[in-house]
Design an enzyme around this catalytic site. Sequence first.
Site, PDB file in Angstrom:
ATOM      1  N   GLN A 124      14.525  46.901  54.206  1.00 34.61           N
ATOM      2  CA  GLN A 124      14.463  46.013  55.374  1.00 34.61           C
ATOM      3  C   GLN A 124      15.569  46.372  56.384  1.00 34.61           C
ATOM      4  OE1 GLN A 124      14.398  44.044  52.100  1.00 34.61           O
ATOM      5  NE2 GLN A 124      12.265  44.597  52.092  1.00 34.61           N
ATOM      6  N   HIS A 134       8.755  52.542  51.847  1.00 31.93           N
ATOM      7  CA  HIS A 134       9.359  53.729  52.448  1.00 31.93           C
ATOM      8  C   HIS A 134       8.381  54.890  52.359  1.00 31.93           C
ATOM      9  CE1 HIS A 134      13.632  52.020  51.584  1.00 31.93           C
ATOM     10  NE2 HIS A 134      13.063  51.482  52.634  1.00 31.93           N
TER      11      HIS A 134
HETATM   12  P1  IMP Z   1       9.522  38.533  52.428  1.00 34.44           P
HETATM   13  O1  IMP Z   1      10.619  39.518  52.272  1.00 34.44           O
HETATM   14  O2  IMP Z   1       8.225  38.981  51.852  1.00 34.44           O
HETATM   15  O3  IMP Z   1       9.909  37.176  51.950  1.00 34.44           O
HETATM   16  O4  IMP Z   1       9.232  38.361  54.001  1.00 34.44           O
HETATM   17  C1  IMP Z   1      10.182  37.791  54.882  1.00 34.44           C
HETATM   18  C2  IMP Z   1      10.185  38.502  56.215  1.00 34.44           C
HETATM   19  O5  IMP Z   1      10.693  39.814  56.048  1.00 34.44           O
HETATM   20  C3  IMP Z   1       8.803  38.678  56.834  1.00 34.44           C
HETATM   21  O6  IMP Z   1       8.941  38.606  58.239  1.00 34.44           O
HETATM   22  C4  IMP Z   1       8.412  40.081  56.441  1.00 34.44           C
HETATM   23  O7  IMP Z   1       7.478  40.644  57.319  1.00 34.44           O
HETATM   24  C5  IMP Z   1       9.757  40.763  56.540  1.00 34.44           C
HETATM   25  N1  IMP Z   1       9.863  41.960  55.683  1.00 34.44           N
HETATM   26  C6  IMP Z   1       9.997  42.017  54.358  1.00 34.44           C
HETATM   27  N2  IMP Z   1      10.065  43.277  53.927  1.00 34.44           N
HETATM   28  C7  IMP Z   1       9.973  44.056  55.011  1.00 34.44           C
HETATM   29  C8  IMP Z   1      10.027  45.472  55.225  1.00 34.44           C
HETATM   30  O8  IMP Z   1      10.175  46.280  54.319  1.00 34.44           O
HETATM   31  N3  IMP Z   1       9.912  45.881  56.502  1.00 34.44           N
HETATM   32  C9  IMP Z   1       9.799  45.020  57.544  1.00 34.44           C
HETATM   33  N4  IMP Z   1       9.759  43.701  57.410  1.00 34.44           N
HETATM   34  C10 IMP Z   1       9.841  43.211  56.144  1.00 34.44           C
END
Ligand code: IMP
Length: 433
Positions: free
Chosen positions: A233, A49
């Site tokens: 997210q 953020h």
């Molecule tokens: P993870 O959360 O690292 O396991 O990633 C899983 C998916 O969520 C991937 O496509 C990441 O790019 C997306 N993602 C995780 N955190 C964020 C965020 O804060 N903003 C946008 N996409 C996110």
Amino acid sequence: MKVSLNNKVPVQLILGVQWGDEGKGKIVDLLGDKADVVARYQGGHNAGHTVKFDGNTFVLHLIPTGILRPDTDCVIGNGVVVHPGALLEEVAGLEKQGIKVDGRLFISRYAHLILATHPLLDRAAEASCDAKKKIGTTGRGIGPTYSDKIARRGFRAQDLLDENILRSKAEQCLEIQNRQLRDLFKQPECSLDSLLEPLLKFRDRFADSIIDATGFLQSAIDSGKQLLIEGAQGAMLDVDFGTYPFVTSSNTTSGGVSTGLGISLRNVDRIIGVVKAYTTRVGNGPFPTELTDEMGEMLRAAGGEFGATTGRPRRCGWFDAVVVRYAAQINDLDTLALTKMDVLDDLDEIRICTHYKYRGRTFSDWTSEIARWEDVEPVYETVPGWKQSLVDIRKYEDLPVAARNYVKRLEELAGVPVGLISVGPSRDATIIL
Ligand code: IMP
């Protein structure tokens, strides 16, 4: 009915309604000016953020945005997964920027910790699958940590507080995770020392901050304090309702508040969905309105669409009303905070996706009937751009007609009123309706 965000309510929830990166940091910071407590209920340091004020830029990954307001307490709820090293680093960075953290940051005793093995497993899992199946995770160990939580073998913050439990738990976790690293992924194992070191540092610094967060929050609510709950997210990355399996591993939607903080959703007086005036996504997975042409490049450049956590370029596309309607329904949104309107300033025409066509049928609602997202055809309507800078506008009435019409059309399509419009990154570049 318009719901003015100037009316204070005791408990507000702010969450993302697309694929994350909607600009929640700014909105939480702005609407949190009177909050006594700001709490996070899910995700980890995969989030990023960005908040800008007084010429300073703060990038927060794990710590609730309320930390930037000196009289606000911050809670990391049980639904969050905490990377000890990342939290220590974030605190050190904030302190360097003059923010006092001690005595204001609290961590749920039930929050699970990301161990040194989890990012290794995350990256090994991604590397081991073929390109089409890669999720494009942030590589921060989020998925493996939540997997261990659900498999009932995770390491919780409270496990740090007893030396015997700490060591035996760490050994237990290491044994299973090294087995996965070695046998499943043919990767080097992790040593007990490298697992323990960050945990011990974390304990030494934060032992007194590990609390019964649910009790803390409930008594804040009972005593009439202002509580702001901050999502990370976005709805389409929700592990249940998002574009599974191309999602994160937590419940990003409003239901996650109950399980991620231990307080009933009935306590929440207002649910605000943060939505960009167009759409972006990082990582792989369905994105019906994605633009892979020059227009996509233009949105990326004008919007500075690069990940706050990983620096990856974000995929960009038009506003997708099907997504926002769906998010409004599953989150029970009261109002929308529309961000980054100014990014569209120079466009002659703007497109809005109103529904999808798929295998000869028309879908105006997000549906599980769509099996092959590659075959979805977004159906657009085109509206005129406003061709003028919005950055200095502070009143809705002062917006050019085309910009007001764009807002009205989004409200109509989403079925939710817009309560706030952001026209620039700074705190004051905001129109409250
Ligand atoms: P993870 O959360 O690292 O396991 O990633 C899983 C998916 O969520 C991937 O496509 C990441 O790019 C997306 N993602 C995780 N955190 C964020 C965020 O804060 N903003 C946008 N996409 C996110």
